[in-house]
Scaffold this active site. Structure first.
Site, PDB file in Angstrom:
ATOM      1  CG  ASP A   1      -2.250   0.651   0.985  1.00 29.31           C
ATOM      2  OD1 ASP A   1      -2.239   1.883   0.797  1.00 29.31           O
ATOM      3  OD2 ASP A   1      -3.297  -0.022   0.989  1.00 29.31           O
TER       4      ASP A   1
ATOM      5  CG  HIS B   1      -5.327   3.700   1.195  1.00 29.37           C
ATOM      6  ND1 HIS B   1      -4.890   2.460   0.790  1.00 29.37           N
ATOM      7  CD2 HIS B   1      -6.645   3.763   0.874  1.00 29.37           C
ATOM      8  CE1 HIS B   1      -5.899   1.797   0.244  1.00 29.37           C
ATOM      9  NE2 HIS B   1      -6.977   2.556   0.284  1.00 29.37           N
TER      10      HIS B   1
ATOM     11  CB  SER C   1      -9.572   0.636   0.239  1.00 30.81           C
ATOM     12  OG  SER C   1      -8.935   0.757  -0.994  1.00 30.81           O
TER      13      SER C   1
END
Length: 416
Positions: free
Chosen positions: A157, A188, A362
């Site tokens: 990520d 994120h 996600s």
């Protein structure tokens, strides 16, 4: 017509038919002049090494012939469970010679990859309680499969803030393939990691955590970085004896890519359970990778009311028109969403010991990654068998899941 002329025509046709394909199924996000080259399955390691030497000679020769300052050439080489490929930047003449090489299966452009989530605001947290109860009426979290002891989580990520307090000292920095900032400057990656393995917000509360950074501070990367990340994770797990005891969360997307799909499947075959996001375009997941990859677990996002989140991609349960149209490319596009998981207003960890709410597939995918780790460890399943087991446990409660799409919602088998 002379026999010689007929033979020349025959071999010309044979050469064209057997030449590798240049796959440019979708031009969105293409990085000009950059390519991924995938070898045929029958190619041995020695033949691959020989091909790489040939490539370097060919690239130098064509540069000299064109008198061009373009010099990048070969980038990374990969061998993921026998899937052999490489990246690089080449001129048109070199690309054509690569396509004509007998050991090359296909070539496709390198493309951008990015996070697959949207950020929203609110004041709710509910995902863990929902996946641990058959009925949508409880607010506590129950698990009878342990807390992820002896499981290692690899997060590919934007990086992970390994000093986040909720990771309780279990996180380590793996590799940075994106930039020179060895932390998560986007948020994120830390958020998804918290749902997988945070002490308060996660499922694998005692698992080891490994950060693999392939996205920059803006949440962007490319296919080459992604495959480099997969390759690094497999090698790290192999060196540490973690194959068969590791999970990986991939909350990223690019436009459909055969190379991405194949590399992802081979990484799971090597010994890591993989959960991937379906994407947030409110369309079929078949148009995106790795969400369209077969065998790995593709996850859609659900709401607190057990409906498909409005943004979530969905997936047809059979052969689609796209699969028929692109069948000759070998792209696996008939595999899409396997199950849904909570993905709207999910609270989790952020860098600098903060927390925050995000929505997207996600956020749904880490729930599946975490429960998959529990099931794999407790029941002794091979990574490629975990998704089928999760679908067996899942509850058919999702309303309006999308055309011809599963209605199964993740359930951790707690008995509650």
């Amino acid at each position: 017509m002379s026999i010689l002329k007929m033979m020349l025509i025959y071999f010309a046709i044979f050469w064209v038919v057997n030449a590798a394909q240049l796959l440019d199924i979708d031009s969105q996000g293409v990085i000009p002049g950059a390519y991924i080259v995938v070898m045929k399955d029958r190619v041995s390691s020695l033949e691959f090494s020989s091909h790489v030497r040939w490539l370097k000679r060919t690239h130098r020769r064509n540069l000299a012939k064109r008198a061009t300052p373009f010099t990048e050439g070969l980038g990374a080489t990969w061998d993921i469970a026998g899937w052999q490929a490489y990246s690089g930047s080449f001129d048109e003449d070199t690309v054509q010679e690569i396509l004509n090489h007998e050991n090359v299966e296909f070539v496709e452009p390198n493309k951008e990859m990015q996070v697959a989530s949207t950020i929203k605001q609110g004041n709710v947290t509910w995902g863990l309680s929902r996946i641990s109860h058959k009925e949508n009426s409880s607010h506590d979290y129950v698990s009878t499969y342990g807390e992820g002891e002896n499981i290692t989580f690899y997060g590919i990520d934007s990086g992970i803030d390994i000093n986040q307090a909720d990771f309780t000292g279990r996180a380590r920095w793996g590799i940075n393939l994106a930039d020179h900032v060895d932390t998560d400057c986007n948020g994120h990656g830390t958020h998804t990691a918290g749902t997988v393995a945070g002490q308060k917000f996660g499922i694998l509360k005692k698992a080891s955590i490994v950060s693999i950074k392939i996205l920059d501070c803006y949440g962007y990367g490319d296919i080459t970085r992604y495959i480099n990340g997969l390759n690094w994770a497999i090698n790290d797990a192999k060196e540490r004896g973690l194959l068969g005891k590791s999970v990986m969360n991939i909350s990223l997307k690019t436009r459909r890519s055969r190379a991405v799909n194949e590399a992802t499947v081979r990484a799971q075959e090597a010994g890591i359970f993989i959960a991937v996001a379906a994407g947030n375009q409110a369309t079929s997941a078949e148009f995106y990778s790795p969400g369209s990859a077969p065998e790995v677990c593709t996850v859609g996002a659900s709401t607190r009311n057990d409906t498909k989140a409005i943004f979530s991609n969905y997936g047809e349960l059979g052969m689609s028109w796209s699969c028929i149209l692109f069948y000759t490319t070998g792209t696996n596009v008939n595999h899409t969403v396997d199950l849904f998981a909570p993905g709207e207003y999910i609270r989790s960890t952020l860098p600098h010991n903060l927390t925050g709410l995000m929505s997207g597939t996600s956020m749904a995918t880490p729930h599946v990654c975490g429960v998959g780790g529990l099931i794999m460890a407790t029941e002794g399943l091979a990574p490629e068998k975990v998704c089928d087991r999760l679908k067996e446990l899942a509850n058919p409660t999702i309303q309006n899941p999308g055309f011809n799409t599963t209605n199964k919602l993740l359930y951790n088998g707690s008995g509650a």
